[in-house]
Every structure is written in structure tokens, then in C-alpha cells.
Design a protein around this motif. Structure first.
Motif, short mmCIF file in Angstrom:
data_model
loop_
_atom_site.label_atom_id
_atom_site.label_comp_id
_atom_site.label_asym_id
_atom_site.label_seq_id
_atom_site.Cartn_x
_atom_site.Cartn_y
_atom_site.Cartn_z
N VAL A 80 0.85 -1.20 0.00
CA VAL A 80 0.00 0.00 0.00
C VAL A 80 0.88 1.24 0.00
O VAL A 80 1.73 1.41 0.88
CB VAL A 80 -0.93 0.04 1.24
N LYS A 122 -2.44 6.03 3.32
CA LYS A 122 -1.78 4.70 3.32
C LYS A 122 -2.11 3.90 4.57
O LYS A 122 -2.49 2.74 4.50
CB LYS A 122 -0.25 4.87 3.24
N THR A 151 -5.84 2.96 4.91
CA THR A 151 -6.17 1.91 3.94
C THR A 151 -5.59 0.57 4.37
O THR A 151 -6.25 -0.46 4.30
CB THR A 151 -5.67 2.31 2.54
N THR A 156 -3.18 4.87 -3.30
CA THR A 156 -4.39 5.55 -2.82
C THR A 156 -4.65 6.84 -3.57
O THR A 156 -5.79 7.16 -3.89
CB THR A 156 -4.28 5.86 -1.32
N ASN A 179 -6.96 4.55 -7.42
CA ASN A 179 -8.07 5.48 -7.18
C ASN A 179 -8.36 6.20 -8.50
O ASN A 179 -7.62 7.08 -8.91
CB ASN A 179 -7.65 6.45 -6.07
N ASN A 184 -11.07 4.75 0.98
CA ASN A 184 -10.17 3.80 1.64
C ASN A 184 -10.85 2.45 1.85
O ASN A 184 -10.23 1.39 1.69
CB ASN A 184 -9.70 4.37 2.97
N PHE A 236 -10.96 0.24 -1.25
CA PHE A 236 -9.73 -0.54 -1.47
C PHE A 236 -9.81 -1.86 -0.70
O PHE A 236 -9.37 -2.91 -1.19
CB PHE A 236 -8.50 0.24 -1.03
#
Length: 465
Positions: A113, A119, A122, A190, A226, A292, A295
Motif C-alpha cells: 500500500v 496509506k 487503507t 491511494t 483510485n 479507503n 480498497f
């Protein structure tokens, strides 16, 4: 290190045995003599203010079976007879090389990630979502650089199914080195924002640095991006698969009917542009948290999890400290977001503060670091954003406090004012003894170097008074 032999270690780090001890096996890898235990491998790193090579004698005395050094700072008589000394060109590189070799012995999937912001949040969400079906390891605290990431790899073993590893960077080449060691199966980026723009100069260079996470990808690997981010939405590849999440554009997984509560989010899922009828609820605040969470959802789906399993996993969410951490007192509420700061995370935190129910909204904001020539412009932009969101009081601290003020005062906000401080104690004294009234909400946020948690600690002492 249970899956590697002594010969494997020497080969992995391209080392030379210069003092052979009585080999009796080895345990953990350590770079800190304060934590060395019997049979550990000590890697002597160097920093601006220390040289680990000077601690080989101490590491040996504490029981290290192997010391890996790049300078000789000991006498042979200093070293115990059970310790082997291996010399390498560069111990920092040896740490990465040994982690890479160890990772290759493991039968484990790795999700990497990275991104300019989000970060850690997520990482926490992905690990939680997968936890109902898999045994998951995730990066601890902020061990996300060229030294921290190898330390996380050394904590893995084949009892884990999946590791979710965070990768940060300050410059080009760093994520490349971490990706070489970790060899992620799936990577997440992200977003591409302005964090570290002072060093990398342009967002395009930041994108280039983040895309290094795919440097060792083949057609079996998947990059998740994203699709709402302008630069990421343009990323294409013939070498690996790309999956997309989105709030505003097309994606493989998207959210609709988003509901934002004070401490949670709720939304419906579309998969491949089709309504699934599946809802997701997560105990985290803010619209940015929806992305987030997407993901986390897409990682679950890529690993053949049902939505029921993903929901069950998300109920296990354990977030990292100082990330939009809310403490409600009988007098006022504190939103502690002191872990780090850049333009995007500042705006996200202000959104959470603005949407929080309560009396007046107070933002205590400090310096956003590593912005270089963009520092003045971006601090002013945050000031404007705070005023537009009708923050009642902006307390600006640090080098760019005047720029926060300039931005705030450039926007008409009849109920808002801005004040500048440099002394943390005076901020707390002013707020707790003069300004704060019942049911006010206070956001505290700055880059990590400003150590704003000290402000939070002192505010906490007065939260019920």
C-alpha cells in the motif's frame, strides 16, 4: 529466519565471513542492541548521529550469533566465540537484500500500500476486511521505509496467509527498493497529492515514485488505483492488470448512496457498474474513508471473499493511533489527527471537523512539512479551506502560521477568526481557560515533526473540566 541457512544468509547479502564463531543457529534480525537477545542477527546500521558498527562488541556480549557490519570498529578479542562477523559493502542494502531473500522463502501473499495520503488508514481497513477469512499481518506503526519495511518482513512466517505492508517514501528509488524486497502480489496506490513535493518538485515525479511499487510486476500481478485521482486515472499498462475504485467516476468497485455519520460511514456497492445490493458500514469518519474502504472491499473480492465475509472482517477494524482519533469529554470533543499532515489529509480532517455535531469548531493546525517552494501556497490553501468550511477558530502554529492567517482571512467568514501562537502551552491555556465552551469540537493536526500529541495530552487533562 527459520527458513534460511547460514550459507543462504551470506549469499543473500554478498557478504564475507571475516570472523567465524561456533555456529549454533540464529533467531531474529535486529538493528538495535537494546533489544538483542541470544542467537539474534545484528545488522549494524549507520545514521546521521550514530554508527551501529561501534556496537558489534555489545551485540556479541548480549548473545548475537551473527553481526553484519560494513566497518571494523572492534577488536577480535572483543567478540565472543559464538559470534560470527560478516562484512558487507553497505549494511542498509544488506538489510533489504536479506529481507528479499527471506521473503522468497515464504508462501504468503503480500499486498503493498502506497500513496500520498491514506496509506495507513487503507492498510488498517484492508487488513481488517481480510481478517475474517485469512490470517493477516499488517505493518506496525510507521515501519514503512527502507529500514522499517524489512523489519516487518522478518516478522512474517508461513503461519500467515497475507501481509499488508505499507510503503512510504521521501524520494525516487525508495519504493523500488522496498518492492524488490517485498515483491507484492497486489499493490494499492491511494492517490497522488503534494506530500514530498518539496523534494520531488512535481506531482508527476510523485506519481513516478509511487509507481515503483509495480517495478517487479508481471501479468499475474494487480495494481489497484483510485480512479478519481487525475494522475492515477491516466495510468495504463500492458505488463500487469489494473483495477479501479471510485466515488465519482467509473471503476471495478464503486460506492453509491453514501451516508456520512459523525464516527462512521455507510454506502452501497456497485461492482462492474452493476448494483450488488450489498451495503458496507465502517466505524471510521469522513468521506475520504469511503474510498479507503473501497480498497479493502476490492482486495477482498480479488481474493474471492463474499461481501458477508468482508463485512465481518471490517467489524474487526483496529485503527492506528492519532489518525482521526475522537475523544469525547463532558465539556468538549478532541479530534486527534497528529500522525502526519499534507494538503489532502488537512482538507479531509477539516471536512470531518466541519461535519461534526457540536457547538463551535476549532482547528489547531501546524506546519505541513516537505512542501518546498509550494509551502506558502499550500498553507494558504488550507487556511482558505478552513474558512470556507466555516471553522469558528483557526489557531495557526509554526513557520507558516502567517500563511494560514492570510488564506483564512481571504474568505468571508463572519463567525470565524484566526489566531497565531508559537508556544504549545499558551495554546492550551488560552483554549481551556478562556475560549472553549461546552460542546465545542477541537481538531489538532500537523506534520509528525511538530509533535502535536503534546497539545492533545494537555487538552485531554481538561476535557471534562
Amino acid at each position: 529466519m527459520e527458513y534460511m541457512s547460514f550459507e543462504d544468509i551470506v549469499k543473500a547479502i554478498n557478504g564475507k565471513v571475516i570472523l567465524k564463531g561456533k555456529y549454533g543457529g540464529f533467531g531474529k534480525v535486529s538493528t538495535d542492541t537494546r533489544k538483542i537477545e541470544e542467537k539474534d542477527i545484528f545488522i549494524a546500521l549507520k545514521g546521521d548521529n550514530f554508527n551501529g558498527n561501534e556496537y558489534a562488541k555489545l551485540a556479541s556480549e548480549k548473545g548475537a550469533s551473527i553481526c553484519i557490519v560494513d566497518e571494523i570498529k572492534y577488536k577480535d578479542s572483543d567478540i565472543q566465540n559464538y559470534t560470527t562477523i560478516i562484512k558487507v559493502e553497505n549494511t542498509r542494502q544488506a538489510l533489504l537484500d536479506l529481507a528479499e531473500a527471506y521473503r522468497n522463502t515464504l508462501d504468503i501473499r503480500i499486498i503493498g500500500v502506497t500513496g500520498s495520503v491514506g496509506k495507513t488508514s487503507t492498510k488498517d481497513l484492508v487488513a481488517a476486511a481480510l481478517s475474517s477469512k485469512f490470517k493477516v499481518f499488517k505493518t506496525e506503526a510507521n515501519f514503512n521505509n527502507e529500514i522499517g519495511l524489512p523489519k516487518m518482513i522478518f516478522k512474517l512466517d508461513n503461519s500467515f496467509d497475507i501481509a499488508v505492508l505499507e510503503m512510504g517514501m521521501n524520494n525516487l528509488g525508495e519504493i523500488h527498493n522496498m518492492a524488490k524486497a517485498a515483491r507484492p502480489d497486489i499493490a494499492i496506490i491511494t492517490n497522488i497529492g503534494t506530500a514530498h513535493i518539496g523534494r520531488l518538485k512535481t506531482r508527476e515525479n510523485i506519481l513516478k515514485a509511487k509507481l515503483e511499487i509495480t517495478d517487479f510486476f508481471s501479468n499475474k500481478n494487480i495494481l489497484v488505483i483510485n480512479n478519481d485521482n487525475d494522475l492515477l486515472s491516466e495510468v495504463k499498462s500492458n505488463n500487469f492488470k489494473i483495477k479501479k475504485v471510485s466515488l465519482d467516476n467509473e471503476g471495478d468497485i464503486t460506492a453509491s448512496d453514501i451516508k456520512l455519520m459523525e464516527n462512521s460511514i455507510d454506502f452501497l456497492i456497485k461492482e462492474n457498474n452493476s448494483n450488488t445490493g450489498e451495503s458496507i458500514s465502517v466505524e471510521v469518519p469522513g468521506k475520504h474513508s469511503v474510498l479507503n474502504a473501497l480498497f479493502a472491499v476490492i482486495c477482498g473480492r480479488l481474493l474471492n471473499m463474499s461481501y458477508s465475509d468482508i463485512r465481518e472482517g471490517l467489524r474487526n477494524l483496529k485503527t492506528t493511533n492519532m489518525r482521526l482519533e475522537v475523544t469525547k469529554g463532558t465539556k468538549f470533543t478532541i479530534i486527534n489527527d497528529c500522525y502526519n499532515a499534507n494538503l489532502d489529509s488537512m482538507k479531509a480532517a477539516i471536512d470531518v471537523l466541519s461535519g461534526y455535531s457540536g457547538n463551535r469548531k476549532i482547528a489547531v493546525l501546524g506546519t505541513m512539512g516537505e512542501l518546498g517552494e509550494s509551502s506558502v501556497k499550500l498553507h494558504r490553501e488550507v487556511g482558505r479551506y478552513a474558512a470556507k468550511n466555516e471553522i469558528n477558530l483557526l489557531i495557526a502554529i509554526g513557520e507558516y502560521s502567517k500563511d494560514y492567517r492570510s488564506g483564512f482571512e481571504s474568505v468571508q467568514n463572519e463567525n470565524g477568526k484566526v489566531m497565531e501562537f508559537q508556544d504549545y502551552n499558551k495554546v492550551v491555556e488560552f483554549l481551556t481557560h478562556e475560549y472553549i465552551k461546552k460542546q465545542d469540537v477541537v481538531l489538532v493536526k500537523a506534520s509528525r515533526s511538530m509533535k502535536f500529541e503534546s497539545i492533545v495530552l494537555k487538552l485531554n487533562e481538561n476535557i471534562d473540566k
